[in-house]
Design a protein around this motif. Sequence first.
Motif, PDB file in Angstrom:
ATOM      1  N   ASP A 182     -30.451  75.471 -65.153  1.00 19.02           N
ATOM      2  CA  ASP A 182     -29.469  76.023 -64.223  1.00 19.02           C
ATOM      3  C   ASP A 182     -28.551  74.932 -63.662  1.00 19.02           C
ATOM      4  N   VAL A 183     -27.273  75.233 -63.633  1.00 13.70           N
ATOM      5  CA  VAL A 183     -26.278  74.328 -63.058  1.00 13.70           C
ATOM      6  C   VAL A 183     -25.340  75.148 -62.185  1.00 13.70           C
ATOM      7  N   ILE A 184     -25.033  74.615 -61.015  1.00 10.86           N
ATOM      8  CA  ILE A 184     -23.985  75.185 -60.184  1.00 10.86           C
ATOM      9  C   ILE A 184     -22.832  74.199 -60.129  1.00 10.86           C
ATOM     10  N   VAL A 185     -21.649  74.662 -60.498  1.00 14.03           N
ATOM     11  CA  VAL A 185     -20.431  73.868 -60.366  1.00 14.03           C
ATOM     12  C   VAL A 185     -19.696  74.385 -59.139  1.00 14.03           C
ATOM     13  N   VAL A 186     -19.453  73.506 -58.187  1.00 14.91           N
ATOM     14  CA  VAL A 186     -18.758  73.896 -56.969  1.00 14.91           C
ATOM     15  C   VAL A 186     -17.282  73.523 -57.132  1.00 14.91           C
ATOM     16  N   GLY A 187     -16.413  74.553 -57.127  1.00 10.47           N
ATOM     17  CA  GLY A 187     -14.985  74.327 -57.303  1.00 10.47           C
ATOM     18  C   GLY A 187     -14.446  75.032 -58.534  1.00 10.47           C
ATOM     19  N   VAL A 211     -22.797  70.190 -59.735  1.00 12.00           N
ATOM     20  CA  VAL A 211     -21.651  69.347 -60.047  1.00 12.00           C
ATOM     21  C   VAL A 211     -20.559  69.640 -59.024  1.00 12.00           C
ATOM     22  N   ASN A 212     -20.187  68.613 -58.298  1.00 15.57           N
ATOM     23  CA  ASN A 212     -19.226  68.737 -57.213  1.00 15.57           C
ATOM     24  C   ASN A 212     -17.812  68.492 -57.736  1.00 15.57           C
ATOM     25  N   CYS A 213     -17.064  69.577 -57.925  1.00 16.55           N
ATOM     26  CA  CYS A 213     -15.675  69.505 -58.400  1.00 16.55           C
ATOM     27  C   CYS A 213     -14.745  70.105 -57.350  1.00 16.55           C
ATOM     28  N   THR A 214     -14.932  69.690 -56.102  1.00 18.86           N
ATOM     29  CA  THR A 214     -14.247  70.347 -54.996  1.00 18.86           C
ATOM     30  C   THR A 214     -12.897  69.734 -54.649  1.00 18.86           C
ATOM     31  N   GLY A 215     -12.450  68.715 -55.377  1.00 19.60           N
ATOM     32  CA  GLY A 215     -11.129  68.155 -55.126  1.00 19.60           C
ATOM     33  C   GLY A 215     -10.962  67.707 -53.695  1.00 19.60           C
ATOM     34  N   LEU A 216      -9.915  68.200 -53.041  1.00 20.44           N
ATOM     35  CA  LEU A 216      -9.646  67.812 -51.664  1.00 20.44           C
ATOM     36  C   LEU A 216     -10.757  68.255 -50.722  1.00 20.44           C
TER      37      LEU A 216
END
Length: 319
Positions: free
Chosen positions: A8-13, A171-176
């Motif tokens: 399981d993976v959660i990508v945020v953003g 995986v934190n892909c939240t940019g700003l």
Amino acid sequence: MAEDRSGDVIVVGSGVIGLTTALVLAESGSRVRIWAREPAERTTSAVAGALWWPYGIRPKTLARAWALRSLTVYEELAERPEETGVRMVEGVLGGTRLDEQGAWAAARLPGLRASTAEEYAGEGLWARLPLIDMPVHLGWLRERFLRAGGTFVTRTVTDLAEARAAAPVVVNCTGLGARALVPDPAVRPVRGQLVIVENPGLRTWLVSADAATGTTTYLFPQPDRLVLGGTAEDDEWALTPDPAVAAWIVERCALLRPEVAGARVLDHRVGLRPSRDAVRLEREVRPGGGVLVHNYGHGGAGVTVAWGCAREASELARG
């Protein structure tokens, strides 16, 4: 019997970085959920001018590698432009000289040459590069992600611990958003404003950098419109278009391509680029278990490096 959550993976953003990363992970066999408060078409990525070129992003060596890896993907996607939103289009990078580019440019970009006086009044490079229609491309990424078995959850994340409690890999892909969420004060907004007009017949793109004023003016022809830009205002958070700035953008573009003067305005757009001194792309093993991968801080070059960063983030996530 306990449920197996190891894959399981959660990508945020849900911007271009988050969507591309989630897609690569899903197609590698992971069970991926995207958590985001808004769909891709409402993110900064949807506003991007989206010409591929590795500029304004650090660390330079890594960014170039990510960009070239992405270029290979975009060249393949450009074979299906109506579906993917990616086209290979010719144009001029004004204020740039061939001898300023590394050997990679001539080796990787066939036809790269100095522009002629008829093409641009000054030093410039003529190049054939990917130009991405972002609303189409983001929609295509999302559909491909869903076909790969991924799921999208509309959710406002106020603490990364929420995601870490729900999946062994985040995986934190939240940019700003990483500015407050990590928190990482090194992430700062760079405001960009665009004017969308009817295309009076331009088939090539143009980017003109003025070192004296620090402004970059650009015209990007998309299938149903012409994108005019732009601005780069550090630490400015306002999302409302400024009419005076819009008029200034059109004026600058008309100086370069007079046929733009008087073109009917279709829309005004503003986006906040997630700027950082260097992209943060790294893996953390959290106390008590679990993996957190950061993939943010791409500034205005997110589209340029999206696939290269996504593949590296995927490798880090899978260990």
